[in-house]
Design a protein around this motif. Sequence first.
Motif, PDB file in Angstrom:
ATOM      1  N   ILE A  31       0.792  -1.092  -0.004  1.00 33.41           N
ATOM      2  CA  ILE A  31       0.054  -0.108  -0.021  1.00 33.41           C
ATOM      3  C   ILE A  31       0.974   1.183   0.020  1.00 33.41           C
ATOM      4  O   ILE A  31       0.638   2.090  -0.669  1.00 33.41           O
ATOM      5  CB  ILE A  31      -0.879   0.055   1.207  1.00 33.41           C
ATOM      6  N   LEU A  32       1.834   1.303   0.862  1.00 33.75           N
ATOM      7  CA  LEU A  32       2.641   2.443   0.826  1.00 33.75           C
ATOM      8  C   LEU A  32       3.475   2.576  -0.604  1.00 33.75           C
ATOM      9  O   LEU A  32       3.686   3.807  -0.908  1.00 33.75           O
ATOM     10  CB  LEU A  32       3.948   2.050   2.029  1.00 33.75           C
ATOM     11  N   ALA A  33       3.916   1.589  -0.983  1.00 29.27           N
ATOM     12  CA  ALA A  33       4.666   1.633  -2.562  1.00 29.27           C
ATOM     13  C   ALA A  33       3.754   2.379  -3.463  1.00 29.27           C
ATOM     14  O   ALA A  33       4.226   3.134  -4.296  1.00 29.27           O
ATOM     15  CB  ALA A  33       5.071   0.386  -2.915  1.00 29.27           C
ATOM     16  N   GLY A  34       2.359   1.821  -3.449  1.00 23.55           N
ATOM     17  CA  GLY A  34       1.372   2.300  -4.499  1.00 23.55           C
ATOM     18  C   GLY A  34       1.168   3.872  -4.088  1.00 23.55           C
ATOM     19  O   GLY A  34       1.304   4.674  -5.042  1.00 23.55           O
ATOM     20  N   ASN A  35       1.004   4.115  -2.746  1.00 20.66           N
ATOM     21  CA  ASN A  35       0.816   5.669  -2.590  1.00 20.66           C
ATOM     22  C   ASN A  35       1.881   6.429  -2.882  1.00 20.66           C
ATOM     23  O   ASN A  35       1.870   7.642  -3.331  1.00 20.66           O
ATOM     24  CB  ASN A  35       0.559   5.745  -0.934  1.00 20.66           C
ATOM     25  N   LEU A  36       3.218   6.060  -2.812  1.00 22.91           N
ATOM     26  CA  LEU A  36       4.492   6.759  -3.143  1.00 22.91           C
ATOM     27  C   LEU A  36       4.569   6.824  -4.538  1.00 22.91           C
ATOM     28  O   LEU A  36       4.675   7.992  -5.272  1.00 22.91           O
ATOM     29  CB  LEU A  36       5.567   5.908  -2.612  1.00 22.91           C
ATOM     30  N   MET A  37       4.326   5.875  -5.497  1.00 15.74           N
ATOM     31  CA  MET A  37       4.042   5.880  -6.852  1.00 15.74           C
ATOM     32  C   MET A  37       3.141   6.888  -7.470  1.00 15.74           C
ATOM     33  O   MET A  37       3.288   7.723  -8.284  1.00 15.74           O
ATOM     34  CB  MET A  37       3.951   4.514  -7.475  1.00 15.74           C
ATOM     35  N   ASN A  38       1.835   7.055  -6.448  1.00 16.56           N
ATOM     36  CA  ASN A  38       0.977   7.858  -7.076  1.00 16.56           C
ATOM     37  C   ASN A  38       1.277   9.213  -6.917  1.00 16.56           C
ATOM     38  O   ASN A  38       0.904  10.010  -7.847  1.00 16.56           O
ATOM     39  CB  ASN A  38      -0.275   7.413  -6.318  1.00 16.56           C
ATOM     40  N   ALA A  39       1.776   9.519  -5.793  1.00 17.11           N
ATOM     41  CA  ALA A  39       2.290  10.866  -5.405  1.00 17.11           C
ATOM     42  C   ALA A  39       3.401  11.454  -6.273  1.00 17.11           C
ATOM     43  O   ALA A  39       3.543  12.342  -6.650  1.00 17.11           O
ATOM     44  CB  ALA A  39       2.886  10.864  -3.928  1.00 17.11           C
ATOM     45  N   GLY A  40       4.191  10.098  -6.747  1.00 17.32           N
ATOM     46  CA  GLY A  40       5.300  10.449  -7.945  1.00 17.32           C
ATOM     47  C   GLY A  40       4.890  10.711  -9.098  1.00 17.32           C
ATOM     48  O   GLY A  40       5.624  10.888 -10.058  1.00 17.32           O
ATOM     49  N   GLY A  41       3.588  10.836  -9.443  1.00 14.76           N
ATOM     50  CA  GLY A  41       3.214  11.069 -10.821  1.00 14.76           C
ATOM     51  C   GLY A  41       2.984   9.794 -11.529  1.00 14.76           C
ATOM     52  O   GLY A  41       2.787  10.154 -12.953  1.00 14.76           O
ATOM     53  N   ILE A  42       2.837   8.744 -11.130  1.00 12.61           N
ATOM     54  CA  ILE A  42       2.386   7.622 -11.969  1.00 12.61           C
ATOM     55  C   ILE A  42       1.236   7.236 -12.732  1.00 12.61           C
ATOM     56  O   ILE A  42       1.119   7.021 -13.834  1.00 12.61           O
ATOM     57  CB  ILE A  42       2.728   6.062 -11.134  1.00 12.61           C
ATOM     58  N   THR A  43       0.156   7.903 -12.111  1.00 10.51           N
ATOM     59  CA  THR A  43      -1.272   7.782 -12.636  1.00 10.51           C
ATOM     60  C   THR A  43      -1.301   8.390 -13.925  1.00 10.51           C
ATOM     61  O   THR A  43      -1.671   7.924 -14.896  1.00 10.51           O
ATOM     62  CB  THR A  43      -2.100   8.272 -11.685  1.00 10.51           C
ATOM     63  N   ASN A  44      -0.709   9.678 -14.073  1.00 10.37           N
ATOM     64  CA  ASN A  44      -0.746  10.491 -15.402  1.00 10.37           C
ATOM     65  C   ASN A  44      -0.059   9.770 -16.347  1.00 10.37           C
ATOM     66  O   ASN A  44      -0.227   9.942 -17.637  1.00 10.37           O
ATOM     67  CB  ASN A  44      -0.408  11.998 -14.947  1.00 10.37           C
ATOM     68  N   ARG A  45       1.299   9.325 -15.801  1.00  7.99           N
ATOM     69  CA  ARG A  45       2.306   8.608 -16.962  1.00  7.99           C
ATOM     70  C   ARG A  45       1.463   7.219 -17.631  1.00  7.99           C
ATOM     71  O   ARG A  45       1.613   7.205 -18.627  1.00  7.99           O
ATOM     72  CB  ARG A  45       3.490   8.459 -16.394  1.00  7.99           C
ATOM     73  N   ILE A  46       0.966   6.594 -16.914  1.00  8.89           N
ATOM     74  CA  ILE A  46       0.237   5.379 -17.309  1.00  8.89           C
ATOM     75  C   ILE A  46      -1.106   5.823 -18.126  1.00  8.89           C
ATOM     76  O   ILE A  46      -1.123   5.192 -19.189  1.00  8.89           O
ATOM     77  CB  ILE A  46      -0.370   4.576 -16.068  1.00  8.89           C
ATOM     78  N   ILE A  47      -1.767   6.763 -17.860  1.00  7.17           N
ATOM     79  CA  ILE A  47      -2.831   7.246 -18.687  1.00  7.17           C
ATOM     80  C   ILE A  47      -2.419   8.005 -19.892  1.00  7.17           C
ATOM     81  O   ILE A  47      -2.732   7.666 -21.159  1.00  7.17           O
ATOM     82  CB  ILE A  47      -3.684   8.291 -17.908  1.00  7.17           C
ATOM     83  N   ASP A  48      -1.278   8.537 -20.153  1.00  5.44           N
ATOM     84  CA  ASP A  48      -0.555   9.187 -21.164  1.00  5.44           C
ATOM     85  C   ASP A  48      -0.048   7.852 -22.085  1.00  5.44           C
ATOM     86  O   ASP A  48      -0.301   8.118 -23.329  1.00  5.44           O
ATOM     87  CB  ASP A  48       0.429   9.950 -20.676  1.00  5.44           C
ATOM     88  N   PHE A  49       0.466   6.982 -21.473  1.00  2.00           N
ATOM     89  CA  PHE A  49       0.897   5.851 -22.355  1.00  2.00           C
ATOM     90  C   PHE A  49      -0.340   5.201 -22.848  1.00  2.00           C
ATOM     91  O   PHE A  49      -0.437   4.845 -24.329  1.00  2.00           O
ATOM     92  CB  PHE A  49       1.766   4.865 -21.687  1.00  2.00           C
ATOM     93  N   ALA A  50      -1.372   4.938 -22.076  1.00  2.00           N
ATOM     94  CA  ALA A  50      -2.588   4.143 -22.580  1.00  2.00           C
ATOM     95  C   ALA A  50      -3.169   4.926 -23.700  1.00  2.00           C
ATOM     96  O   ALA A  50      -3.668   4.375 -24.810  1.00  2.00           O
ATOM     97  CB  ALA A  50      -3.129   3.812 -21.676  1.00  2.00           C
ATOM     98  N   ASN A  51      -3.111   6.306 -23.449  1.00  2.00           N
ATOM     99  CA  ASN A  51      -3.784   7.158 -24.561  1.00  2.00           C
ATOM    100  C   ASN A  51      -3.302   7.097 -26.056  1.00  2.00           C
ATOM    101  O   ASN A  51      -3.592   7.117 -26.861  1.00  2.00           O
ATOM    102  CB  ASN A  51      -4.111   8.475 -23.874  1.00  2.00           C
ATOM    103  N   ALA A  52      -1.844   7.212 -25.697  1.00  2.00           N
ATOM    104  CA  ALA A  52      -1.011   7.041 -26.801  1.00  2.00           C
ATOM    105  C   ALA A  52      -1.135   6.043 -27.669  1.00  2.00           C
ATOM    106  O   ALA A  52      -1.007   6.013 -29.185  1.00  2.00           O
ATOM    107  CB  ALA A  52       0.237   7.559 -26.574  1.00  2.00           C
ATOM    108  N   VAL A  53      -1.406   4.913 -27.082  1.00  2.00           N
ATOM    109  CA  VAL A  53      -1.406   3.463 -27.919  1.00  2.00           C
ATOM    110  C   VAL A  53      -3.104   3.412 -28.500  1.00  2.00           C
ATOM    111  O   VAL A  53      -3.040   3.050 -29.542  1.00  2.00           O
ATOM    112  CB  VAL A  53      -1.159   2.393 -26.842  1.00  2.00           C
ATOM    113  N   VAL A  54      -4.151   3.713 -27.668  1.00  5.36           N
ATOM    114  CA  VAL A  54      -5.362   3.274 -28.114  1.00  5.36           C
ATOM    115  C   VAL A  54      -6.317   4.682 -28.148  1.00  5.36           C
ATOM    116  O   VAL A  54      -7.378   4.490 -28.559  1.00  5.36           O
ATOM    117  CB  VAL A  54      -6.047   2.243 -27.260  1.00  5.36           C
ATOM    118  N   GLY A  55      -5.749   5.915 -27.951  1.00  6.05           N
ATOM    119  CA  GLY A  55      -6.664   6.874 -27.945  1.00  6.05           C
ATOM    120  C   GLY A  55      -7.197   7.349 -29.129  1.00  6.05           C
ATOM    121  O   GLY A  55      -8.011   8.046 -29.544  1.00  6.05           O
TER     122      GLY A  55
END
Length: 424
Positions: free
Chosen positions: A62-86
Motif C-alpha cells: 500500500i505504501l509503495a502504491g501511494n508513493l508511486m501515485n504521489a510521484g506522478g505514476i497515474t498520469n504517466r500510465i494514462i498518457d501511455f495508454a492514450n498514446a496507444v489506443v486513444g
Amino acid sequence: MMALLLFGLFLLLIAFGVPIAFSLSISSLVYLLVAGVPLTVIPQTMFAGLDSFVMLAIPAFILAGNLMNAGGITNRIIDFANAVVGHIRGGLGLTNVASSLGFAGISGTALSDTASIGSVMIPAMKKQGYGAGFSAAVTSISSTVGPMLPPSLPMIIIGTLASISIGDLFLAGAIPGVLLAIGFLIVTYAISVKRQYPKGEKQSFSVIGKTFFGAFWALLMVVIILWGILGGYFTPTEAAVVCVVYAFIVGKFVYKELKLKEIPGILLTTLRSTASILLLVGFANTFGWILVSEGVPLLIADGILSISENPIIVILLIIILLLLVGMFMETIAALVILFPVLLPVAQSVGMDPIHFGVVMVLSLMIGLSTPPVGVCLFVASTFAKVPITRTVKELLPFLAVAMVVLIIVAYVPSLSLFLPSLFE
C-alpha cells in the motif's frame, strides 16, 4: 439457532449501512455474549488471523502504491495508454480500461484503481462528450482487473489463509486478468462505435515511445515483484519492502515529482488504509471462528454436495454463492470467512487450490461493481456525479462479459495454472 442470530444481526447491520468491519464485530460480540463464550476469544482469534509474516506485505505494498501515485505514476500510465489506443473510436474509454490494466501492478486493490484513474479519466471523458453513466461504468468495472494481477492484496490474503505460494497466485491471475481487460475493451469499443463517441489523433511512434518510457519505471515494479518472489531472492513481504524503496527512488529521483514534505501525509494515508484492512481481517477471523464452532462450513459443504456431486454443477453453485456474497460483503472479509469453508468443497470435485483462489477472487471482484455494496460502483458514480441507477444500467453489458470470462476461467483450469506450471 445461534448461527441464525449471528447471520441475521450481521445482515441487519449491513442493511442499516453499518460498515462491514463493525457489522462483523458487533454481530460476533452479541453472539459471544448470548452464547456465554468468554470475550477473550475476540483478541485471540483476531491475533491468530493477523499473526503472519506475509501479512506485513499488505502495508508495504500500500505504501509503495501511494508513493508511486504521489510521484506522478497515474498520469504517466494514462498518457501511455492514450498514446496507444486513444486514436480509436471511443479512445478515452479504451484508455480508461488500458490504464487500469497498467495501474493494476501499482495499487493491488480495485478501490485504489477506481479512485486514482477515475479522478482523472471521468472528468476528461465527460468533457469530450461521453455519457456520465458510461464513464462511471467503464471506470468501475475496469478496476476489477487490478486485483487479478500482482501485487494483488486478495491473492496475498488467500496465500496466507491456505499456505499457498503467493508467487504462484500472482501468476495464476495474470491470464484471467488480461482476458477480463480484453473483454471490457471490446464492449467499450462496441458501445463507442454505436454512440459515435469521439476519437483522438493517432500518435507517432516517437510519442508512443516517449510515453512508454515515462510509464516504464512504474510498470517495472511488477517485474521486480515476480522476479524476486519466483526467483527465490526474497519473500512476498521482502518484495513489498523492496518496492517501497524502489517507489521512493523512482518518484523522487526519476520522475522528480515526489516531495519530501508529502511523505508524512503519504504515511498517514497508508496507516489509515492498513488499519482498516487489518481490522477487517481480524474481525472477519473472529466471525469465521464462530462459523466453524457452529459447524456452518460442514453445513454449507453438505448442502452443496447434497444437490449434486457433479463437478460442473458444484463449481456453478460455488460461483453463484460467491457472486451473491460479493454483492453484500467486502472482498477481504468474504475471503477470510469463506475461502477456508469452500476450499474443501472445491477440492472434492478436483479443483486445484490455486485455480479455486483465482475463481474466488474474480467472482468477488465482480461484486465490487454491483449494488447494494459495490464500493467501486459508488466511488465511480460519485466522481461522475450521476445516480447509481444510471451507472448500473450502463454496467450491464460489462457485467455480462465479466460473467462469461468467469465461467471460462472456472471451467478451463489451464488458464490459471499454465503460468505457475512453468516455474515448478
